[in-house]
Design a protein around this motif. Structure first.
Motif: not given
Length: 258
Positions: A18, A89, A91, A139-140, A159, A181-183, A228, A232
């Motif tokens: 990601l 970001i 990640n 924030n991932i 998470n 963002v929640c993959p 994803v 973003v």
């Protein structure tokens, strides 16, 4: 007409998966990149590809962000090299899956150290610079925050905490935009390992295990890292200027809750 100032984007966990896809998407928007992860060789390869795609320069920082002093060092280097920060970001992070009774304290602590505490420290160190630039943070997290899983008793709480933290700091007066963002199940090395483990545990071929896992999730296909990255990229764009404190799920419909 004066040229628009280039945006400076920091991407952690940028060496693969990601993070790599996000870095390349921001490169296509002409951002200068600060790429942080442990694997220096992989980061250099991402930087080279980013430059081909239009990045306005790249800075590679090989570092272990779970160490307390590393996040502030990344921010210091970014300011020293580029003078400003517009995008952050967060990640980096990889939590151990498995049965709760098999997961010792050190695995819980390391999971929080890299994904949660490193994000908090990165945000704290970058905050005033992002306020000055009117920038943004993404924030991932992951869908384990919404759907508890017996095999994900570390990652789910990490998470969830990350979402709560992100919403909380987004409400500070004068805050930069902060979103999450929640993959879901994305085709990365992590998903490949899960498929291989499932195949071994159930005596299946990898192809059959992949299909059965997908059917169990009730999705038509696994996601791509680019899916994803597109979200973003949007959240970092002027088009998302009125979006903050929000959580976006990118999972092909796997999350059934509201």
């Amino acid at each position: 007409m004066a040229a628009k100032p280039r945006r400076i984007a920091i991407v952690t966990g940028a060496s693969r998966g990601l993070g790599r896809a996000i870095a390349l998407a921001l490169a296509e928007d002409g951002c200068a990149l600060v790429l942080a992860a442990r694997d220096a060789k992989a980061l250099a390869e991402v930087a080279a590809e980013a430059d081909k795609r239009g990045a306005a320069g790249s800075l590679v920082l090989s570092t272990d962000l779970s160490l307390p002093g590393s996040p502030s060092a990344v921010i210091d280097q970014a300011i020293k090299s580029f003078g400003r920060i517009d995008i952050l970001i967060n990640n980096a992070g990889d939590t151990q899956r498995g049965d709760f009774l098999d997961l010792e304290d050190d695995l819980h602590l390391s999971g929080f150290a890299l994904k949660y505490h490193a994000t908090v420290r990165m945000c704290r160190a970058a905050w005033t610079y992002l306020e000055e630039s009117g920038g943004c943070i993404v924030n991932i997290a992951g869908i384990g925050a919404q759907t508890p899983d017996a095999q994900f008793s570390i990652g789910g709480p990490v998470n969830s905490a990350l979402i709560n933290f992100s919403k909380a700091v987004s409400k500070r007066s004068g805050a930069p935009r902060v979103n999450v963002v929640c993959p879901g199940n994305i085709e990365t090395d992590r998903l490949s390992r899960r498929i291989e483990t499932y195949a071994d545990q159930n005596g299946l071929s990898r192809e059959d295990a992949s299909r059965q896992m997908r059917d169990n999730l009730d999705i038509d296909a696994y996601g791509k890292p680019e899916d994803v990255a597109s979200m973003v990229r949007y959240l970092c764009s002027p088009d998302a200027s009125y979006i903050t404190g929000a959580n976006f799920i990118v999972d092909g419909g796997a999350t059934q809750g509201i």
